[in-house]
Scaffold this motif. Structure first.
Motif, mmCIF file in Angstrom:
data_model
loop_
_atom_site.group_PDB
_atom_site.id
_atom_site.type_symbol
_atom_site.label_atom_id
_atom_site.label_comp_id
_atom_site.label_asym_id
_atom_site.label_seq_id
_atom_site.Cartn_x
_atom_site.Cartn_y
_atom_site.Cartn_z
ATOM 1 N N THR A 1 23.062 50.029 48.370
ATOM 2 C CA THR A 1 24.514 50.658 48.506
ATOM 3 C C THR A 1 25.257 49.378 49.343
ATOM 4 O O THR A 1 24.808 48.713 50.271
ATOM 5 N N ILE A 2 26.566 49.516 48.944
ATOM 6 C CA ILE A 2 27.467 48.420 49.668
ATOM 7 C C ILE A 2 28.459 49.588 50.352
ATOM 8 O O ILE A 2 29.403 50.186 49.679
ATOM 9 N N PRO A 3 28.377 49.741 51.687
ATOM 10 C CA PRO A 3 29.029 50.642 52.314
ATOM 11 C C PRO A 3 30.749 50.552 52.167
ATOM 12 O O PRO A 3 31.078 49.437 52.272
ATOM 13 N N GLN A 4 31.489 51.527 52.460
ATOM 14 C CA GLN A 4 32.803 51.386 52.327
ATOM 15 C C GLN A 4 33.169 50.560 53.697
ATOM 16 O O GLN A 4 32.428 50.740 54.665
ATOM 17 N N GLY A 5 34.120 49.654 53.624
ATOM 18 C CA GLY A 5 34.688 48.819 54.833
ATOM 19 C C GLY A 5 33.814 47.613 54.937
ATOM 20 O O GLY A 5 34.145 46.974 55.963
ATOM 21 N N SER B 1 29.666 52.009 47.259
ATOM 22 C CA SER B 1 29.289 51.776 45.944
ATOM 23 C C SER B 1 27.929 51.269 45.867
ATOM 24 O O SER B 1 27.338 51.083 46.821
ATOM 25 N N THR B 2 27.426 51.285 44.763
ATOM 26 C CA THR B 2 26.069 50.881 44.296
ATOM 27 C C THR B 2 26.341 49.445 43.549
ATOM 28 O O THR B 2 26.635 49.637 42.266
ATOM 29 N N ILE B 3 25.842 48.467 44.065
ATOM 30 C CA ILE B 3 25.532 47.125 43.445
ATOM 31 C C ILE B 3 24.135 46.391 43.295
ATOM 32 O O ILE B 3 23.609 46.444 44.433
#
Length: 503
Positions: A382-386, A376-378
């Protein structure tokens, strides 16, 4: 010929440039900034044990959202109310899961706790059972007599120890344990000696579990090494949980042998639900019975008792606040009767004290760590999955851009027009001590009642002072639950005129 050559070259250049631009536009935003760390281990060995203050310090260098590599895991830390809103409100569905620690798998029902169950039908079923049958307003109103009995027993215990130093946190833990167990399955600890011994055992057990949960575990940072349990944390956790399992097993066996009669409590309801199998889509099993018992005992005892201990420490640090609370109690309750929960809505200053305690000392300084189910993008990053996402509510509640004199204990900030907007609903991301969104704490109503009712009863019944020669220390000890580094020892002195008000 030259014209054709240059035309082709120009066309190729344009195409290459377009391809590069297209690829660039398709690139994900960068990761949040943060310390570089070392190969393989990242910043693992530079962590300060007091993580809430350590991460707040790193935020001053790297900004309100930063990333830190711990072993093979990426941790993202948020110390901004606006960014917290992006995670917990605007992208709540993506961040609705929590990162299940390695130690959650050491006993069969550990990974079935509400806090670790993935967002979905099973989680919704568990939360519905928990809230509807135990933590709803109707359910709480129905067992007020149990809470009243235990708080009055604590008042009586304090009266018997008048003039002596008592461990406020330990006594409040025992009160909450008796409230939780009597609500769950009707069990209480009676008698001073038994009360002290069993309370001490339970408190040590819960403290062991919460402390282990708060410890950095190499198995979480290097999952491929988890089988080795290099620090022995999973082994210790299994030992603690097995002690709880033995208690639960004995209680369940005794209840299943009971031949009916009496009012149905929460355990009866769960056993009936387990026998019926729940529903076809989300069966309710014995694993869920034990998991919910554990959730209630662990989650509903130390958090409340620690909050009351912090509250007493803060008001004893400022005796004028204690006097103002007592004056309000005397006006609303009087000195010829005892406090009831029905008095709480009429005690706005006491309510402001509770809110201010939870601002400075939120029970869970990082709330429950979140784990995005997809990248996701915050805030442009980028905030990676997991990855593991920590919302440092402790730091947000002390942000000088939000709060005037944020380190000063000042209940008045929650009074009047400005203070009335602050509640525990999680709708304002400047103040959300119980979290927000899907994963907001299910026990808010119980916690609010027990903290307020306990404080009101003890401050109405007694004056409090420190033992001679001692100093009040407000130092914190980080863990999944924020504790006082040193237990609060305080001396109660009865202030009501009639002895029967202490029986």
């Amino acid at each position: 010929m030259d014209t054709i050559f240059y035309s082709i070259a120009a066309l190729l250049s344009v195409l290459c440039y377009a391809a590069i631009a297209w690829r660039w536009s398709r690139r994900s935003p960068p990761l949040p900034p943060g310390p570089a760390g070392l190969p393989l281990v990242g910043s693992l060995f530079s962590l300060d044990p007091e993580l809430h203050t350590h991460f707040a310090s790193l935020a001053k260098t790297y900004g309100p959202i930063f990333s830190i590599k711990l072993g093979t895991k990426l941790v993202v830390v948020i110390t901004s109310s606006a960014i917290a809103k992006e995670v917990l409100r605007e992208q709540d569905v993506t961040f609705a899961n929590s990162n299940v620690p390695a130690m959650a798998h050491v006993i069969a029902y550990s990974s079935s706790y509400i806090v670790w169950t993935s967002d979905g039908a099973t989680w919704r079923m568990l939360r519905k059972v928990c809230v509807r049958e135990m933590l709803s307003k109707v359910s709480l109103d129905g067992v007020y007599g149990l809470r009243r009995r235990e708080v009055r027993a604590t008042v009586g215990h304090m009266s018997e120890n008048a003039g002596k130093a008592v461990d406020v946190g330990a006594q409040m833990f025992l009160t909450m344990m008796n409230v939780a167990t009597s609500t769950l399955w009707g069990g209480t600890v009676k008698g001073e000696e038994a009360r002290s011994a069993v309370g001490r055992e339970f408190r040590e057990l819960v403290a062991e579990i919460t402390e282990l949960l708060g410890q950095p575990n190499l198995s979480d940072f290097f999952p491929r090494l988890a089988w080795m349990d290099l620090q022995g944390i999973e082994k210790k956790m299994k030992k603690s949980l097995m002690r709880f399992d033995e208690i639960f097993k004995k209680i369940i066996e005794q209840r299943m042998e009971k031949k009916g009669g009496g009012d149905e409590d929460f355990l009866d309801f769960m056993l009936r639900l387990e026998k019926d199998g729940g529903d076809s889509k989300t069966p309710f099993t014995m694993t869920h019975v034990k998991a919910l018992l554990m959730d209630m005992v662990v989650g509903g005892t130390e958090t409340v008792s620690n909050t009351v201990e912090w509250a007493f420490a803060e008001v004893m640090k400022k005796p004028e606040i204690m006097r103002r609370v007592q004056e309000e109690l005397d006006q609303v309750v009087g000195k010829d009767t005892i406090v009831e929960e029905s008095h709480l809505p009429k005690l706005p200053y006491l309510g402001a004290v509770v809110k201010e305690v939870l601002r400075l000392h939120p029970a869970l300084p990082f709330l429950v760590p979140h784990c995005p189910s997809s990248s996701s993008t915050i805030a442009g990053f980028t905030i990676p999955q997991g990855s593991r996402v920590f919302v440092n509510v402790w730091a947000i509640h002390r942000d000088p851009s939000i709060w005037e004199n944020p380190l000063v204990f000042k209940p008045e900030r929650f009074l009047g027009l400005d203070g009335s907007k602050w509640d525990f609903s999680g709708n304002d991301f400047n103040y959300f001590p119980f979290g927000s969104g899907r994963r907001i704490c299910a026990g808010i109503a119980m916690a609010e009642r027990m903290v307020g009712y306990s404080m009101a009863s003890l401050l109405h019944s007694f004056d409090w002072e420190l033992p001679s020669g001692s100093k009040l220390d407000l130092a914190e000890k980080f863990g999944i639950v924020l504790k006082k580094a040193e237990p609060l020892m305080a001396i109660p002195t009865p202030r009501l005129p009639h002895l029967h008000l202490y029986s």
